[in-house]
Write a protein that holds these residues in place. Sequence first.
Motif, PDB file in Angstrom:
ATOM      1  N   MET A  17       0.792  -1.227   0.000  1.00 15.76           N
ATOM      2  CA  MET A  17       0.000   0.000   0.000  1.00 15.76           C
ATOM      3  C   MET A  17       0.822   1.273   0.000  1.00 15.76           C
ATOM      4  O   MET A  17       0.509   2.217  -0.709  1.00 15.76           O
ATOM      5  N   TYR A  18       1.876   1.318   0.796  1.00 15.95           N
ATOM      6  CA  TYR A  18       2.531   2.598   1.041  1.00 15.95           C
ATOM      7  C   TYR A  18       3.977   2.599   0.565  1.00 15.95           C
ATOM      8  O   TYR A  18       4.669   1.584   0.603  1.00 15.95           O
ATOM      9  N   SER A  19       4.434   3.763   0.177  1.00 18.95           N
ATOM     10  CA  SER A  19       5.813   3.943  -0.256  1.00 18.95           C
ATOM     11  C   SER A  19       6.782   3.537   0.844  1.00 18.95           C
ATOM     12  O   SER A  19       6.504   3.653   2.034  1.00 18.95           O
ATOM     13  N   SER A  20       7.955   3.071   0.446  1.00 16.05           N
ATOM     14  CA  SER A  20       8.991   2.722   1.408  1.00 16.05           C
ATOM     15  C   SER A  20       9.683   3.973   1.970  1.00 16.05           C
ATOM     16  O   SER A  20      10.427   3.879   2.939  1.00 16.05           O
ATOM     17  N   LEU A  21       9.451   5.131   1.355  1.00 14.79           N
ATOM     18  CA  LEU A  21      10.071   6.383   1.814  1.00 14.79           C
ATOM     19  C   LEU A  21       9.372   6.882   3.079  1.00 14.79           C
ATOM     20  O   LEU A  21       8.158   7.115   3.083  1.00 14.79           O
ATOM     21  N   LYS A  22      10.133   7.084   4.127  1.00 21.40           N
ATOM     22  CA  LYS A  22       9.553   7.449   5.413  1.00 21.40           C
ATOM     23  C   LYS A  22       8.911   8.830   5.398  1.00 21.40           C
ATOM     24  O   LYS A  22       7.911   9.065   6.090  1.00 21.40           O
ATOM     25  N   ASN A  23       9.478   9.775   4.655  1.00 27.05           N
ATOM     26  CA  ASN A  23       8.843  11.103   4.645  1.00 27.05           C
ATOM     27  C   ASN A  23       7.457  11.041   4.008  1.00 27.05           C
ATOM     28  O   ASN A  23       6.540  11.763   4.438  1.00 27.05           O
ATOM     29  N   ILE A  24       7.279  10.156   3.035  1.00 33.01           N
ATOM     30  CA  ILE A  24       5.956   9.968   2.431  1.00 33.01           C
ATOM     31  C   ILE A  24       5.016   9.301   3.422  1.00 33.01           C
ATOM     32  O   ILE A  24       3.844   9.686   3.568  1.00 33.01           O
ATOM     33  N   GLN A  25       5.502   8.301   4.135  1.00 32.54           N
ATOM     34  CA  GLN A  25       4.673   7.622   5.128  1.00 32.54           C
ATOM     35  C   GLN A  25       4.204   8.602   6.206  1.00 32.54           C
ATOM     36  O   GLN A  25       3.038   8.586   6.626  1.00 32.54           O
ATOM     37  N   ILE A  26       5.104   9.457   6.662  1.00 28.45           N
ATOM     38  CA  ILE A  26       4.741  10.454   7.673  1.00 28.45           C
ATOM     39  C   ILE A  26       3.674  11.392   7.142  1.00 28.45           C
ATOM     40  O   ILE A  26       2.678  11.686   7.818  1.00 28.45           O
ATOM     41  N   LEU A  27       3.847  11.846   5.918  1.00 30.06           N
ATOM     42  CA  LEU A  27       2.881  12.765   5.321  1.00 30.06           C
ATOM     43  C   LEU A  27       1.508  12.113   5.200  1.00 30.06           C
ATOM     44  O   LEU A  27       0.485  12.707   5.572  1.00 30.06           O
ATOM     45  N   VAL A  28       1.458  10.888   4.712  1.00 28.52           N
ATOM     46  CA  VAL A  28       0.171  10.198   4.554  1.00 28.52           C
ATOM     47  C   VAL A  28      -0.491   9.983   5.916  1.00 28.52           C
ATOM     48  O   VAL A  28      -1.693  10.207   6.084  1.00 28.52           O
ATOM     49  N   ALA A  29       0.295   9.543   6.896  1.00 25.27           N
ATOM     50  CA  ALA A  29      -0.262   9.290   8.232  1.00 25.27           C
ATOM     51  C   ALA A  29      -0.871  10.549   8.824  1.00 25.27           C
ATOM     52  O   ALA A  29      -1.964  10.514   9.411  1.00 25.27           O
ATOM     53  N   VAL A  51       1.385   9.577  -4.599  1.00 22.64           N
ATOM     54  CA  VAL A  51       0.159   9.290  -5.354  1.00 22.64           C
ATOM     55  C   VAL A  51      -0.274   7.841  -5.152  1.00 22.64           C
ATOM     56  O   VAL A  51      -1.441   7.555  -4.843  1.00 22.64           O
ATOM     57  N   TYR A  52       0.670   6.912  -5.318  1.00 20.33           N
ATOM     58  CA  TYR A  52       0.325   5.506  -5.162  1.00 20.33           C
ATOM     59  C   TYR A  52      -0.166   5.212  -3.746  1.00 20.33           C
ATOM     60  O   TYR A  52      -1.134   4.469  -3.544  1.00 20.33           O
ATOM     61  N   SER A  53       0.498   5.811  -2.749  1.00 18.36           N
ATOM     62  CA  SER A  53       0.104   5.585  -1.353  1.00 18.36           C
ATOM     63  C   SER A  53      -1.297   6.104  -1.081  1.00 18.36           C
ATOM     64  O   SER A  53      -2.079   5.472  -0.344  1.00 18.36           O
ATOM     65  N   LEU A  54      -1.651   7.241  -1.679  1.00 21.23           N
ATOM     66  CA  LEU A  54      -2.989   7.806  -1.490  1.00 21.23           C
ATOM     67  C   LEU A  54      -4.042   6.965  -2.205  1.00 21.23           C
ATOM     68  O   LEU A  54      -5.128   6.719  -1.671  1.00 21.23           O
ATOM     69  N   GLU A  55      -3.710   6.517  -3.427  1.00 23.59           N
ATOM     70  CA  GLU A  55      -4.668   5.752  -4.222  1.00 23.59           C
ATOM     71  C   GLU A  55      -5.046   4.433  -3.558  1.00 23.59           C
ATOM     72  O   GLU A  55      -6.161   3.941  -3.735  1.00 23.59           O
ATOM     73  N   ILE A 185      10.787  15.909  -0.605  1.00 26.81           N
ATOM     74  CA  ILE A 185      11.931  15.466  -1.407  1.00 26.81           C
ATOM     75  C   ILE A 185      11.788  13.989  -1.778  1.00 26.81           C
ATOM     76  O   ILE A 185      11.518  13.144  -0.914  1.00 26.81           O
ATOM     77  N   VAL A 186      11.991  13.712  -3.045  1.00 30.74           N
ATOM     78  CA  VAL A 186      11.946  12.337  -3.537  1.00 30.74           C
ATOM     79  C   VAL A 186      13.112  12.137  -4.496  1.00 30.74           C
ATOM     80  O   VAL A 186      13.300  12.919  -5.424  1.00 30.74           O
ATOM     81  N   GLU A 187      13.902  11.098  -4.241  1.00 36.10           N
ATOM     82  CA  GLU A 187      14.976  10.719  -5.161  1.00 36.10           C
ATOM     83  C   GLU A 187      14.929   9.215  -5.335  1.00 36.10           C
ATOM     84  O   GLU A 187      14.738   8.475  -4.365  1.00 36.10           O
ATOM     85  N   ASN A 188      15.104   8.740  -6.534  1.00 35.20           N
ATOM     86  CA  ASN A 188      14.876   7.337  -6.839  1.00 35.20           C
ATOM     87  C   ASN A 188      15.741   6.392  -6.011  1.00 35.20           C
ATOM     88  O   ASN A 188      15.258   5.369  -5.521  1.00 35.20           O
ATOM     89  N   ASP A 189      17.016   6.738  -5.811  1.00 39.17           N
ATOM     90  CA  ASP A 189      17.923   5.800  -5.152  1.00 39.17           C
ATOM     91  C   ASP A 189      18.462   6.311  -3.820  1.00 39.17           C
ATOM     92  O   ASP A 189      19.454   5.790  -3.324  1.00 39.17           O
ATOM     93  N   TYR A 190      17.821   7.333  -3.242  1.00 39.42           N
ATOM     94  CA  TYR A 190      18.321   7.880  -1.981  1.00 39.42           C
ATOM     95  C   TYR A 190      17.154   8.303  -1.118  1.00 39.42           C
ATOM     96  O   TYR A 190      16.275   9.029  -1.585  1.00 39.42           O
ATOM     97  N   PRO A 191      17.073   7.838   0.113  1.00 35.37           N
ATOM     98  CA  PRO A 191      18.034   6.965   0.807  1.00 35.37           C
ATOM     99  C   PRO A 191      17.776   5.479   0.593  1.00 35.37           C
ATOM    100  O   PRO A 191      18.482   4.644   1.150  1.00 35.37           O
ATOM    101  N   ILE A 192      16.740   5.144  -0.200  1.00 35.42           N
ATOM    102  CA  ILE A 192      16.379   3.737  -0.424  1.00 35.42           C
ATOM    103  C   ILE A 192      16.473   3.439  -1.918  1.00 35.42           C
ATOM    104  O   ILE A 192      15.878   4.153  -2.728  1.00 35.42           O
ATOM    105  N   PRO A 193      17.215   2.418  -2.300  1.00 38.63           N
ATOM    106  CA  PRO A 193      17.272   2.058  -3.724  1.00 38.63           C
ATOM    107  C   PRO A 193      15.868   1.803  -4.276  1.00 38.63           C
ATOM    108  O   PRO A 193      15.056   1.112  -3.658  1.00 38.63           O
TER     109      PRO A 193
END
Length: 606
Positions: A17-29, A51-55, A185-193
């Motif tokens: 359901m949710y992105s592996s990026l923690k800043n996105i998880q915090i925002l959604v929560a 977007v995917y996390s919200l959908e 901030i979103v970057e494809n390979d930082y901090p998570i590949p």
Amino acid sequence: MNNICAGDSAEKWKNKMYSSLKNIQILVALLKKYEVRHIVISAGTRHTPLVYSLEHDNFFNTYSVVDERSASFFAIGLIEKLKEPVAVCCTSGTAAANYVSAANEAFYQQLPLLLLTADRNHYYMFQQEEQMIPQENLYRDVCKRVVTLPHVRDDKDFWYCSRICNEALMELRHGEAGPVHINFIVENDYPIPGGIVKFDAQVLPDVRKTDRLSLEDSKEKWFEKADMLSDSKILIIYGQHQPIGKSEKESIEKFVKAYNCVVSVDLLSNLHCSYSVPTFTLCRFLNNQDMESLCPDVVITMNGNSISEIKQRIMPFKDRFLHIHVSAKGEISDPFKCLPDVIECSPNTFFEKFASLSNREAEHSYFEKWNNHYIQIGKNGNMNDDYIDYSSIYAVQQCLKNIPQGSLLHIANSNSIRIANYFNVNNDVEVYANRGSNGIDGSMSAFIGQSYISKVPSFLVIGDLSFFYDMNALWNGYVGGNVRILLCNNSGGAIFHAFPGLNNVPTLDEHIAAQHSANAEKWVISRGFKYLSAKNKAEFDNAMNVFTDMSVNQPVLLEVFTDKETDKNCIYNVLNPYHKGAKALRHKIADVLPPGVKQTIKNILK
């Protein structure tokens, strides 16, 4: 690694359901906790994790409008009919610039429009990277709050990201509603590949929502908070504050009688009330087990900074108490990193309001626990003078003890303010310091301004570096006969000799402690001062009689020459209660011996 690729089956992703990026998880929560349900999304790539996390969360209603300008005005239409916040979300670059018109419209109509803009890593700004413009300032003048959620790599990042996200979302409907901008901030390979397209979190993290209680809230909410306080052990950290008036003092007295609380104060609190304890010395000498036994249920912070180390000492137990910050602006202050509740009112209104919500007098067992430790260690200012060697500590103690009632006292920053807080002053002495930013700038200049306006006996306690840094303060024409300056000159910054590890720095005296051989005599005499100096206890005690004699109708400066190593050791050896007790016992033994032997032993003990 789970990536979304062409041909991936819906079955593969139904539990992702949710992105592996923690800043996105915090925002959604937090979007969920602040009940921001409606999200208008425009096409792009950078915002895919959000977007995917919200959908894939049924809490949200998502709308697809390709043109960002149209999408933002579509959102305004939703806000006007739904009467609640609505978000718009876009990719990075010029897409974000298309929200400018709607941001302005929302600002002037006071509409809670949430602008969510993805951004590239700021490391790449102006490095010929594609789809990257300065996004943070696009709507700053017409947004109530602008934040950028960084990459989250550790617990400190998680706390910071959670805090600023709370701060932003709180502003959507705070007072007059209006737009808020959250740039993430979103970057494809930082901090998570594969971070943009990696969705492996089925549960959102537990992100605390900060609640804000304001005077516009219902009586029920205020009573609910008062009931919670009535059942709690409360520690109030009363930071730096100007001297208060009679009515505010009465409100504080009513509050502390109604709740099981203790008020942590220091000299800069300018507060002398029932159930208050000066905690500077306590925090220096209580062990961790003692501090744990004193852990409160609720910590309430207010006003400016505190000289006491109370916040640092209870930090290890932050999971055991609720933190409430009292702020007239309703702003978050989070020294414990636990995302506090906020009560939006002045400290005076806080005490007055909660005192009126209680109809009982509390038992004061919590104060008694603190006070017992305070008595055991020894109340500030009650130490026998014979047990303090000649030093800056001795000079400050004697100065504070002899300041006339009704005086003004300004204490310069750094070592002076720390030494002074081991002792007490008369309750009617007003205490000031330039402590807002902790720099040594302008202590003497501020004091001269205060003394000129007040006309009362005015005393400044200042170290040598602070004095010579600001010596032009005595150049102006506003130095009156009510001015008394105690200058502690130990030929450098003694405080730096007390920092762990710095003694190993070979250039400590030259570049850090700024060792010198200057004195103030000729300068202050040229400025019309009566100059006094002391290099031992006898000289100091004689000079103190003149220094505090306000019939001397000219400014007076007493320069106390001490050794910085003695000053450093005196804080540890004399003010440490256990060492002090042992030293006192040795002196008592020496006192029963013949006079010649007694003096010889006393000299050795020093």
